[in-house]
Design a protein around this motif. Sequence first.
Motif, PDB file in Angstrom:
ATOM      1  N   VAL A 149      89.185  93.417  -1.655  1.00 33.38           N
ATOM      2  CA  VAL A 149      90.005  92.880  -2.749  1.00 33.38           C
ATOM      3  C   VAL A 149      91.483  93.077  -2.438  1.00 33.38           C
ATOM      4  O   VAL A 149      91.960  94.209  -2.322  1.00 33.38           O
ATOM      5  CB  VAL A 149      89.681  93.572  -4.100  1.00 33.38           C
ATOM      6  CG1 VAL A 149      90.496  92.928  -5.231  1.00 33.38           C
ATOM      7  CG2 VAL A 149      88.197  93.512  -4.416  1.00 33.38           C
ATOM      8  N   TRP A 150      92.197  91.965  -2.298  1.00 35.01           N
ATOM      9  CA  TRP A 150      93.638  91.990  -2.066  1.00 35.01           C
ATOM     10  C   TRP A 150      94.353  91.146  -3.116  1.00 35.01           C
ATOM     11  O   TRP A 150      93.818  90.148  -3.599  1.00 35.01           O
ATOM     12  CB  TRP A 150      93.971  91.418  -0.680  1.00 35.01           C
ATOM     13  CG  TRP A 150      93.777  92.423   0.421  1.00 35.01           C
ATOM     14  CD1 TRP A 150      92.603  92.786   1.011  1.00 35.01           C
ATOM     15  CD2 TRP A 150      94.802  93.194   1.064  1.00 35.01           C
ATOM     16  NE1 TRP A 150      92.829  93.740   1.974  1.00 35.01           N
ATOM     17  CE2 TRP A 150      94.167  94.009   2.026  1.00 35.01           C
ATOM     18  CE3 TRP A 150      96.183  93.276   0.916  1.00 35.01           C
ATOM     19  CZ2 TRP A 150      94.865  94.893   2.847  1.00 35.01           C
ATOM     20  CZ3 TRP A 150      96.886  94.157   1.736  1.00 35.01           C
ATOM     21  CH2 TRP A 150      96.236  94.953   2.674  1.00 35.01           C
ATOM     22  N   PHE A 151      95.555  91.576  -3.453  1.00 29.32           N
ATOM     23  CA  PHE A 151      96.457  90.789  -4.297  1.00 29.32           C
ATOM     24  C   PHE A 151      97.591  90.278  -3.415  1.00 29.32           C
ATOM     25  O   PHE A 151      98.024  90.982  -2.495  1.00 29.32           O
ATOM     26  CB  PHE A 151      97.071  91.646  -5.408  1.00 29.32           C
ATOM     27  CG  PHE A 151      96.098  92.136  -6.449  1.00 29.32           C
ATOM     28  CD1 PHE A 151      95.965  91.470  -7.663  1.00 29.32           C
ATOM     29  CD2 PHE A 151      95.328  93.272  -6.229  1.00 29.32           C
ATOM     30  CE1 PHE A 151      95.086  91.923  -8.635  1.00 29.32           C
ATOM     31  CE2 PHE A 151      94.446  93.743  -7.192  1.00 29.32           C
ATOM     32  CZ  PHE A 151      94.319  93.057  -8.405  1.00 29.32           C
ATOM     33  N   GLY A 152      98.095  89.074  -3.703  1.00 30.86           N
ATOM     34  CA  GLY A 152      99.200  88.563  -2.905  1.00 30.86           C
ATOM     35  C   GLY A 152     100.175  87.717  -3.699  1.00 30.86           C
ATOM     36  O   GLY A 152      99.779  86.971  -4.600  1.00 30.86           O
ATOM     37  N   PHE A 186     105.046  95.179  -6.305  1.00 32.16           N
ATOM     38  CA  PHE A 186     105.422  96.581  -6.086  1.00 32.16           C
ATOM     39  C   PHE A 186     104.807  97.527  -7.108  1.00 32.16           C
ATOM     40  O   PHE A 186     104.520  98.686  -6.789  1.00 32.16           O
ATOM     41  CB  PHE A 186     106.950  96.715  -6.029  1.00 32.16           C
ATOM     42  CG  PHE A 186     107.529  96.175  -4.760  1.00 32.16           C
ATOM     43  CD1 PHE A 186     107.595  96.952  -3.618  1.00 32.16           C
ATOM     44  CD2 PHE A 186     107.971  94.858  -4.674  1.00 32.16           C
ATOM     45  CE1 PHE A 186     108.090  96.454  -2.422  1.00 32.16           C
ATOM     46  CE2 PHE A 186     108.475  94.342  -3.499  1.00 32.16           C
ATOM     47  CZ  PHE A 186     108.531  95.136  -2.368  1.00 32.16           C
ATOM     48  N   ASN A 187     104.562  97.041  -8.315  1.00 35.02           N
ATOM     49  CA  ASN A 187     103.891  97.904  -9.301  1.00 35.02           C
ATOM     50  C   ASN A 187     102.410  98.062  -8.997  1.00 35.02           C
ATOM     51  O   ASN A 187     101.841  99.137  -9.203  1.00 35.02           O
ATOM     52  CB  ASN A 187     104.118  97.367 -10.717  1.00 35.02           C
ATOM     53  CG  ASN A 187     105.491  97.752 -11.266  1.00 35.02           C
ATOM     54  OD1 ASN A 187     105.794  98.935 -11.412  1.00 35.02           O
ATOM     55  ND2 ASN A 187     106.327  96.762 -11.518  1.00 35.02           N
ATOM     56  N   LEU A 188     101.766  96.988  -8.483  1.00 35.71           N
ATOM     57  CA  LEU A 188     100.371  97.128  -8.044  1.00 35.71           C
ATOM     58  C   LEU A 188     100.274  98.101  -6.874  1.00 35.71           C
ATOM     59  O   LEU A 188      99.407  98.978  -6.844  1.00 35.71           O
ATOM     60  CB  LEU A 188      99.818  95.762  -7.615  1.00 35.71           C
ATOM     61  CG  LEU A 188      99.314  94.818  -8.708  1.00 35.71           C
ATOM     62  CD1 LEU A 188      98.976  93.449  -8.110  1.00 35.71           C
ATOM     63  CD2 LEU A 188      98.099  95.384  -9.428  1.00 35.71           C
ATOM     64  N   ALA A 189     101.177  97.947  -5.899  1.00 38.67           N
ATOM     65  CA  ALA A 189     101.169  98.833  -4.727  1.00 38.67           C
ATOM     66  C   ALA A 189     101.428 100.276  -5.138  1.00 38.67           C
ATOM     67  O   ALA A 189     100.823 101.205  -4.589  1.00 38.67           O
ATOM     68  CB  ALA A 189     102.216  98.374  -3.720  1.00 38.67           C
ATOM     69  N   ASP A 190     102.315 100.461  -6.112  1.00 39.27           N
ATOM     70  CA  ASP A 190     102.633 101.802  -6.599  1.00 39.27           C
ATOM     71  C   ASP A 190     101.391 102.494  -7.179  1.00 39.27           C
ATOM     72  O   ASP A 190     101.263 103.714  -7.103  1.00 39.27           O
ATOM     73  CB  ASP A 190     103.735 101.723  -7.655  1.00 39.27           C
ATOM     74  CG  ASP A 190     104.199 103.103  -8.116  1.00 39.27           C
ATOM     75  OD1 ASP A 190     104.795 103.824  -7.282  1.00 39.27           O
ATOM     76  OD2 ASP A 190     103.947 103.462  -9.284  1.00 39.27           O
ATOM     77  N   LYS A 191     100.470 101.680  -7.718  1.00 36.68           N
ATOM     78  CA  LYS A 191      99.226 102.233  -8.274  1.00 36.68           C
ATOM     79  C   LYS A 191      98.152 102.410  -7.213  1.00 36.68           C
ATOM     80  O   LYS A 191      97.082 102.961  -7.486  1.00 36.68           O
ATOM     81  CB  LYS A 191      98.698 101.316  -9.388  1.00 36.68           C
ATOM     82  CG  LYS A 191      99.571 101.264 -10.632  1.00 36.68           C
ATOM     83  CD  LYS A 191      99.544 102.582 -11.371  1.00 36.68           C
ATOM     84  CE  LYS A 191     100.388 102.511 -12.645  1.00 36.68           C
ATOM     85  NZ  LYS A 191     100.416 103.822 -13.336  1.00 36.68           N
ATOM     86  N   GLY A 192      98.402 101.873  -5.988  1.00 34.68           N
ATOM     87  CA  GLY A 192      97.452 102.067  -4.906  1.00 34.68           C
ATOM     88  C   GLY A 192      96.590 100.875  -4.552  1.00 34.68           C
ATOM     89  O   GLY A 192      95.716 100.964  -3.683  1.00 34.68           O
ATOM     90  N   TYR A 193      96.803  99.724  -5.213  1.00 33.91           N
ATOM     91  CA  TYR A 193      96.032  98.516  -4.903  1.00 33.91           C
ATOM     92  C   TYR A 193      96.452  97.936  -3.541  1.00 33.91           C
ATOM     93  O   TYR A 193      97.558  98.198  -3.070  1.00 33.91           O
ATOM     94  CB  TYR A 193      96.245  97.458  -5.988  1.00 33.91           C
ATOM     95  CG  TYR A 193      95.605  97.793  -7.319  1.00 33.91           C
ATOM     96  CD1 TYR A 193      94.304  97.375  -7.624  1.00 33.91           C
ATOM     97  CD2 TYR A 193      96.296  98.530  -8.280  1.00 33.91           C
ATOM     98  CE1 TYR A 193      93.721  97.676  -8.846  1.00 33.91           C
ATOM     99  CE2 TYR A 193      95.718  98.849  -9.504  1.00 33.91           C
ATOM    100  CZ  TYR A 193      94.432  98.418  -9.780  1.00 33.91           C
ATOM    101  OH  TYR A 193      93.852  98.743 -10.998  1.00 33.91           O
ATOM    102  N   ASN A 194      95.576  97.138  -2.956  1.00 33.06           N
ATOM    103  CA  ASN A 194      95.903  96.416  -1.721  1.00 33.06           C
ATOM    104  C   ASN A 194      96.767  95.209  -2.076  1.00 33.06           C
ATOM    105  O   ASN A 194      96.313  94.303  -2.783  1.00 33.06           O
ATOM    106  CB  ASN A 194      94.629  95.920  -1.031  1.00 33.06           C
ATOM    107  CG  ASN A 194      93.729  97.050  -0.571  1.00 33.06           C
ATOM    108  OD1 ASN A 194      94.208  98.065  -0.070  1.00 33.06           O
ATOM    109  ND2 ASN A 194      92.431  96.891  -0.738  1.00 33.06           N
ATOM    110  N   VAL A 195      97.991  95.192  -1.587  1.00 31.74           N
ATOM    111  CA  VAL A 195      98.937  94.119  -1.918  1.00 31.74           C
ATOM    112  C   VAL A 195      99.613  93.628  -0.646  1.00 31.74           C
ATOM    113  O   VAL A 195     100.011  94.426   0.206  1.00 31.74           O
ATOM    114  CB  VAL A 195     100.040  94.614  -2.898  1.00 31.74           C
ATOM    115  CG1 VAL A 195     100.941  93.454  -3.305  1.00 31.74           C
ATOM    116  CG2 VAL A 195      99.425  95.262  -4.127  1.00 31.74           C
ATOM    117  N   ALA A 196      99.750  92.302  -0.539  1.00 28.77           N
ATOM    118  CA  ALA A 196     100.465  91.724   0.596  1.00 28.77           C
ATOM    119  C   ALA A 196     101.407  90.634   0.112  1.00 28.77           C
ATOM    120  O   ALA A 196     101.064  89.856  -0.773  1.00 28.77           O
ATOM    121  CB  ALA A 196      99.485  91.149   1.612  1.00 28.77           C
TER     122      ALA A 196
END
Length: 392
Positions: free
Chosen positions: A321-324, A335-345
């Motif tokens: 599962v990735w968000f982009g 950046f808020n998703l990444a800050d929570k630890g999600y996979n973001v690109a």
Amino acid sequence: MEDSRIFDNTKIAFQLKSNRELNRARFLFNMISNATLVKIGTALTTFAIKAHLPVEGIIRATVFDHFCGGVNEDDCLEVIDAMYTKGVSSVLDYSVEGKETEAHFDGAMEKTLKIIRFSDDRNAMPIAVFKPTGFGRFGLYHKINEGKTLTETEQEEWSRVVARYDAVCKLGLEKDVEILIDAEHSWIQDAVDNLVTEMMRKYNKSTTIVYNTLQMYRHDRMDFLKSQHELGKKEGFYLGYKIVRGAYMEIEHERALEKDYPTPICESKLATDENFNASAKYILDNLSDISIFVGTHNELSSYMVMDLMREKEIKITDNRVWFGQLYGMSDNISFNLADKGYNVAKYVPFGPVKDVMPYLIRRAEENTSVAGQTGRELMLINKEKFRRKGVK
């Protein structure tokens, strides 16, 4: 709920942006919010480039540097490395559009192969991408899409297209770099779909390397997703899908009207939203078979996917599962998703300034037509500027 409003946090969203960059972003989104200015600006820019006027420096310092990572891979490294310090990965997107020669198609393939090799020793770049019409002629896809018999020359041409896909997907598997293949107009998409499915069949045997793209503003995409799922289960290969709302709505409507066939587009924005959310739910319900790249600037859809992951006890670090989002947009989501630890690109477009202008013009026009998108960007930028003024 703890993260029910995380996308309002502008301190995290704009942590990499200086005050000067924030001011530039505000200027650009103010411009983009005005359809007349976009029309005039794109016409003047196109003219200036064609007339070889010395405008590249101005473009580079404004719209290019906001929406693009650089003119080549090495030029993008500063952006890639900076974002990765905040947990946001990069998908380098060679955004040169509208080229139609075999030399350009080979060049685009070589560029993609180079990006995969470039990604090999960089954790910040786990994914590569290419556009089908970057690897083959639009008219050729169209002829195949319509089921017409190819000439011997065209068959050889198509073999070269297949070979380009194959070379990229093969190297992706070797280097463990996932390959996203973008969507195209509906009247060539079947030809693209069939070829991408062939690549999945070949390279997604033990894990998901190859991803197709579903434009969910098309009302037939849920049925397509389900039929592909059945095929994958029957033949024993994994599926990967990037889901997006879509990029060619006005063109699709106009062509359907002109050619007198039913529009492939959903009847309303609400129907598109429901279709998008349904595809995300279906994939998350079948995560053992299908991986997902959620390509969206929509906060509600992002919250919905987060909620579903929580309900289904899917780890936020699960690589399936990735968000982009696009570079230069929706930093509040990324950046808020990444800050929570999600996979973001972030999709990071790059290429020579004059060659990337068609992409940038399309991006400006799309932003102008998306209700609320530029307004939301401006509101968040102004909120962050106000916050910084209050910080002593």
